[in-house]
Scaffold this motif. Structure first.
Motif, PDB file in Angstrom:
ATOM      1  N   LEU A 442       0.897  -0.994   0.055  1.00 24.18           N
ATOM      2  CA  LEU A 442      -0.178  -0.064  -0.212  1.00 24.18           C
ATOM      3  C   LEU A 442       0.587   0.724   0.131  1.00 24.18           C
ATOM      4  N   TYR A 443       2.014   2.040   1.202  1.00 25.17           N
ATOM      5  CA  TYR A 443       3.316   2.573   1.019  1.00 25.17           C
ATOM      6  C   TYR A 443       3.353   2.962  -0.515  1.00 25.17           C
ATOM      7  N   THR A 444       4.199   2.076  -1.228  1.00 27.09           N
ATOM      8  CA  THR A 444       4.757   2.205  -1.990  1.00 27.09           C
ATOM      9  C   THR A 444       4.267   2.592  -3.583  1.00 27.09           C
ATOM     10  N   GLY A 445       3.060   1.385  -3.491  1.00 24.94           N
ATOM     11  CA  GLY A 445       1.755   2.260  -5.014  1.00 24.94           C
ATOM     12  C   GLY A 445       1.203   3.530  -4.050  1.00 24.94           C
ATOM     13  N   LEU A 446       1.263   3.912  -2.718  1.00 23.83           N
ATOM     14  CA  LEU A 446       0.627   5.525  -3.192  1.00 23.83           C
ATOM     15  C   LEU A 446       2.573   6.690  -4.160  1.00 23.83           C
ATOM     16  N   VAL A 447       2.998   6.021  -3.071  1.00 22.17           N
ATOM     17  CA  VAL A 447       4.127   6.841  -2.934  1.00 22.17           C
ATOM     18  C   VAL A 447       4.436   6.794  -4.793  1.00 22.17           C
ATOM     19  N   LEU A 448       4.174   5.961  -5.657  1.00 22.89           N
ATOM     20  CA  LEU A 448       4.319   5.891  -6.889  1.00 22.89           C
ATOM     21  C   LEU A 448       3.004   6.814  -7.840  1.00 22.89           C
ATOM     22  N   LEU A 449       1.829   6.244  -7.143  1.00 22.79           N
ATOM     23  CA  LEU A 449       0.212   7.243  -7.660  1.00 22.79           C
ATOM     24  C   LEU A 449       1.236   8.705  -7.492  1.00 22.79           C
ATOM     25  N   GLY A 450       1.685   9.385  -6.299  1.00 24.82           N
ATOM     26  CA  GLY A 450       2.177  10.981  -5.736  1.00 24.82           C
ATOM     27  C   GLY A 450       2.883  11.061  -6.727  1.00 24.82           C
ATOM     28  N   TRP A 451       3.980   9.862  -7.073  1.00 22.17           N
ATOM     29  CA  TRP A 451       4.943  10.735  -8.517  1.00 22.17           C
ATOM     30  C   TRP A 451       4.413  10.888  -9.904  1.00 22.17           C
ATOM     31  N   ALA A 452       3.354   9.723 -10.033  1.00 19.26           N
ATOM     32  CA  ALA A 452       2.373   9.644 -11.046  1.00 19.26           C
ATOM     33  C   ALA A 452       2.434  11.597 -11.081  1.00 19.26           C
ATOM     34  N   VAL A 453       1.484  11.697  -9.933  1.00 17.11           N
ATOM     35  CA  VAL A 453       0.932  13.203  -9.991  1.00 17.11           C
ATOM     36  C   VAL A 453       1.773  14.547 -10.112  1.00 17.11           C
ATOM     37  N   ILE A 454       3.162  14.130  -9.668  1.00 13.36           N
ATOM     38  CA  ILE A 454       4.099  15.000  -9.479  1.00 13.36           C
ATOM     39  C   ILE A 454       4.589  14.890 -11.079  1.00 13.36           C
ATOM     40  N   LEU A 455       5.274  13.955 -11.431  1.00 16.08           N
ATOM     41  CA  LEU A 455       5.977  13.927 -13.396  1.00 16.08           C
ATOM     42  C   LEU A 455       4.310  13.924 -14.236  1.00 16.08           C
ATOM     43  N   THR A 456       3.273  14.117 -13.641  1.00 11.94           N
ATOM     44  CA  THR A 456       1.831  14.335 -15.027  1.00 11.94           C
ATOM     45  C   THR A 456       2.020  15.910 -14.826  1.00 11.94           C
ATOM     46  N   GLY A 457       2.065  16.701 -13.726  1.00 14.43           N
ATOM     47  CA  GLY A 457       2.015  17.898 -13.473  1.00 14.43           C
ATOM     48  C   GLY A 457       3.239  18.883 -14.553  1.00 14.43           C
ATOM     49  N   ARG A 458       4.581  18.056 -14.117  1.00 17.46           N
ATOM     50  CA  ARG A 458       5.269  18.902 -14.798  1.00 17.46           C
ATOM     51  C   ARG A 458       5.670  18.587 -16.672  1.00 17.46           C
ATOM     52  N   TRP A 459       4.645  17.073 -16.466  1.00 16.27           N
ATOM     53  CA  TRP A 459       4.636  17.539 -18.353  1.00 16.27           C
ATOM     54  C   TRP A 459       3.647  18.358 -18.513  1.00 16.27           C
ATOM     55  N   ALA A 460       2.976  18.405 -17.706  1.00 18.83           N
ATOM     56  CA  ALA A 460       1.635  19.339 -18.525  1.00 18.83           C
ATOM     57  C   ALA A 460       1.698  20.718 -18.662  1.00 18.83           C
ATOM     58  N   GLY A 461       3.056  21.211 -18.028  1.00 20.65           N
ATOM     59  CA  GLY A 461       3.323  22.166 -17.478  1.00 20.65           C
ATOM     60  C   GLY A 461       3.954  23.013 -18.339  1.00 20.65           C
ATOM     61  N   ARG A 462       5.066  21.957 -18.914  1.00 16.40           N
ATOM     62  CA  ARG A 462       6.153  22.054 -19.608  1.00 16.40           C
ATOM     63  C   ARG A 462       5.180  21.695 -21.171  1.00 16.40           C
ATOM     64  N   MET A 463       4.602  21.723 -21.160  1.00 12.77           N
ATOM     65  CA  MET A 463       3.507  21.831 -22.995  1.00 12.77           C
ATOM     66  C   MET A 463       2.594  22.992 -22.617  1.00 12.77           C
ATOM     67  N   MET A 464       2.312  23.246 -21.443  1.00 10.26           N
ATOM     68  CA  MET A 464       1.294  25.245 -21.669  1.00 10.26           C
ATOM     69  C   MET A 464       2.590  26.154 -21.458  1.00 10.26           C
ATOM     70  N   ARG A 465       3.624  25.661 -21.375  1.00  8.55           N
ATOM     71  CA  ARG A 465       4.887  26.995 -21.505  1.00  8.55           C
ATOM     72  C   ARG A 465       4.808  26.693 -22.931  1.00  8.55           C
ATOM     73  N   GLN A 466       5.012  26.189 -23.963  1.00  8.63           N
ATOM     74  CA  GLN A 466       5.187  25.804 -25.312  1.00  8.63           C
ATOM     75  C   GLN A 466       4.037  26.398 -26.157  1.00  8.63           C
ATOM     76  N   LEU A 467       3.054  26.709 -25.373  1.00  3.11           N
ATOM     77  CA  LEU A 467       1.986  27.142 -26.414  1.00  3.11           C
ATOM     78  C   LEU A 467       2.051  28.321 -26.109  1.00  3.11           C
ATOM     79  N   PRO A 468       1.454  29.639 -27.680  1.00  2.00           N
ATOM     80  CA  PRO A 468       1.887  31.842 -27.459  1.00  2.00           C
ATOM     81  C   PRO A 468       1.285  31.539 -26.612  1.00  2.00           C
ATOM     82  N   GLY A 469       1.930  32.325 -24.978  1.00  2.00           N
ATOM     83  CA  GLY A 469       0.816  33.297 -24.205  1.00  2.00           C
ATOM     84  C   GLY A 469       1.262  32.151 -23.277  1.00  2.00           C
ATOM     85  N   GLY A 470       2.233  31.099 -23.057  1.00  2.00           N
ATOM     86  CA  GLY A 470       1.433  30.013 -22.449  1.00  2.00           C
ATOM     87  C   GLY A 470       2.243  30.365 -20.525  1.00  2.00           C
TER      88      GLY A 470
END
Length: 572
Positions: A442-470
């Motif tokens: 349960l602990y390691t599964g939740l850790v990986l879920l937390g990292w998934a959210v963090i890494l997805t957020g970072r990826w989405a942020g990079r995509m947004m910054r590449q847009l005009p006015g992003g």
């Protein structure tokens, strides 16, 4: 007209002496430790301070109305601390400089991490109001710990292969602070472990993450896996996985770092692994196969002899520090490797692939066939589905990151060990503690879920910054910090309240084992001859004498014991 005389030269002004370069005093090396030490002090202080404040909750913990009022009182106190902190974060988000805002967020993250498990510890303090005895009184695992501590007080050693740190620590506290009463010392230590679990989780992940992501993973993991009746075990788990991740990170970076720094870092990590092994060794054992494979895979085999030797030097420093602290106990544990564990707890009869939750906090689970609850997706609940998706995303986006690889290795290692042992349980008539892999999964599964959210957020942020006015404004980059902190306060308060509620004292004959632990503690006479304030009907039982001499173990029947539980499938 040409001039035949000497060339006229304009006289130069006298040169000014060159300005000496401004000397900037070197920053003392110790100063870089001040911010982390400040975070640790603030987080631990918040956890222990809130726990101590909970002593003043005036309600009756054995009456359901009093229980509700007590939990509400704790929620109000949480808000009294958290809301002003959130207000400061809001003001600095709009009006503070970059340095001030970062400092405020750093302090707020540490504070909220401490308040979450401080609330849970406060709930246990409330459950044990009026009694000096710990959960379960003198019974179950706590009773054995008390007996071992009493033996240590008299002989200096304990007659068992159980991890020795907690019994010795209990004996020390009993001998110096609780008048020689190991049970009273154990109560204080267990509550302290509950309170410090949140700070430990937050500070462990601060080795890899900024304050808010570390808070998210810390709070996401510390409260769901918390065990107030045995908190030192999950306290250890929450530290061990980040320490293993740090070992892998140091090994991978060793070819690029000064050898002295790498070896010193490895020694510190090995010291932490050794101390946690002396506190609870199960997580080290179940993680070892998977982590060994990961280490072998990431060793710089093709980077040259020097790089390989540097990586091996890090592993050697970790191993030597671990052996210096816990080597003697590790050898003792290896000598008992053939011992059979035949105790059949309620979790033994649960579907071994079910890791979403434990049956203990749920009083309705004692009904015939009432556990595990039915799931919506092919018999699997949506929480498990979310957990598996999180593992998949973390693997896809973070396979190059040491914390993600380590958490995945520990998860898969415990998963395989779980089925390897349970598949032979009927044949060998031995449990071998496999059910405790549940908490690691349960602990390691939740850790990986937390990292998934963090890494997805970072990826989405990079995509947004590449847009005009992003490119977001300063304010829009700061305001999400307030949302993360508010969510941590609310969710932490809810989870801590729910867990504490399951431990509030109720008659175990009617409501089950977990809530019965505090009930038992309320029914044992105090040393002054008086009953605890909330003993049922004002009557209580005298405490039993501590056991310092031990009879030979009962003959091994070769069969599992006490395996017939109400939620055993089919009632058989």
């Amino acid at each position: 007209m040409n001039s035949t005389g000497p060339e006229l030269v304009r006289p130069r002004a006298p040169e000014r002496p060159a300005a000496s370069p401004r000397t900037i005093p070197a920053r003392p090396p110790w100063r870089r430790w001040l911010p982390p030490l400040g975070e640790a002090a603030l987080s631990c202080g918040a956890a222990l301070g809130f726990t101590y404040w909970s002593l003043t909750v005036p309600d009756d913990p054995t009456n359901r109305v009093g229980q509700v009022s007590g939990l509400a009182e704790l929620q109000l106190r949480l808000l009294l601390i958290a809301l002003p902190v959130l207000g400061v974060v809001l003001v600095t988000a709009f009006h503070g400089s970059r340095t001030v805002f970062r400092g405020v967020v750093r302090a707020a993250g540490a504070l909220v991490a401490g308040l979450g498990t401080g609330f849970l510890a406060g709930g246990i303090v409330f459950a044990l109001s009026g009694t000096p005895w710990p959960l379960a009184g003198q019974g179950d695992d706590n009773g054995r710990l008390e007996d071992w501590a009493e033996t240590i007080l008299h002989t200096g050693h304990m007659p068992n292969i159980y991890p020795p740190l907690l019994p010795h620590l209990t004996a020390f506290v009993a001998g110096h602070f609780t008048g020689g009463e190991p049970a009273f010392a154990l109560k204080q230590l267990l509550i302290a472990f509950v309170a410090l679990t949140g700070p430990a989780a937050y500070l462990s992940w601060r080795m890899f993450l900024r304050p808010l992501p570390a808070l998210a993973i810390g709070m996401l993991t510390a409260l769901p896996v918390g065990l107030p009746y045995k908190p030192y075990s999950t306290f250890t788990l929450i530290i061990v996985v980040p320490l293993l991740a740090k070992t892998l990170q140091l090994m991978r970076r060793a070819p690029r770092l000064p050898l002295r720094d790498s070896v010193l870092g490895g020694a510190v990590v090995g010291l932490g692994l050794g101390l946690t092994f002396l506190l609870y060794a199960g997580w080290h054992v179940w993680s070892a196969p998977g982590f060994a494979l990961v280490v072998a895979a990431f060793l710089p085999w093709r980077a040259g002899k020097d790089a390989l030797l540097r990586a091996l030097a890090v592993l050697g420093s970790v191993g030597l520090a671990f052996a210096a602290v816990a080597g003697r106990y590790a050898l003792l544990l290896l000598s008992a490797i053939g011992t059979k564990d035949r105790w059949c707890s309620p979790m033994v009869t649960v579907d071994p692939a079910f890791i979403a939750m434990s049956p203990y906090p749920y009083r309705a689970s004692s009904a015939m066939g009432g556990w595990p609850p039915p799931g919506e997706f092919g018999g699997v609940g949506w929480f498990s589905v979310l957990l598996v998706l999180g593992i998949a995303v973390a693997l896809s986006l973070g396979l190059h990151r040491s914390p993600v690889v380590t958490a995945l290795a520990c998860f898969l290692s415990a998963w395989c060990v779980r089925f390897w042992i349970s598949s032979a349980m009927e044949r060998d008539q031995a449990v071998q503690l496999y059910v405790r892999t549940y908490h690691q999964l349960l602990y390691t599964g939740l850790v990986l879920l937390g990292w998934a959210v963090i890494l997805t957020g970072r990826w989405a942020g990079r995509m947004m910054r590449q847009l005009p006015g992003g490119e977001p404004s300063v304010i829009s980059r700061r305001v999400p910090a307030l949302g993360v902190l508010l969510a941590a306060v609310l969710l932490g308060g809810m989870a801590a309240s729910a867990t504490a509620d399951s431990y509030l004292p109720m008659d175990p004959a009617k409501y089950g084992w977990l809530s019965g632990q505090a009930w038992i503690a309320q029914q044992i006479r105090k040393p002054d001859g008086q009953c605890p304030k909330y003993a049922q009907g004002g009557h209580c039982t005298p405490p039993r004498p501590y056991q310092t001499s031990y009879d030979p173990p009962a003959p091994d029947t070769g069969n599992l014991r006490t395996c017939d539980y109400p939620w055993h499938r089919g009632g058989q």
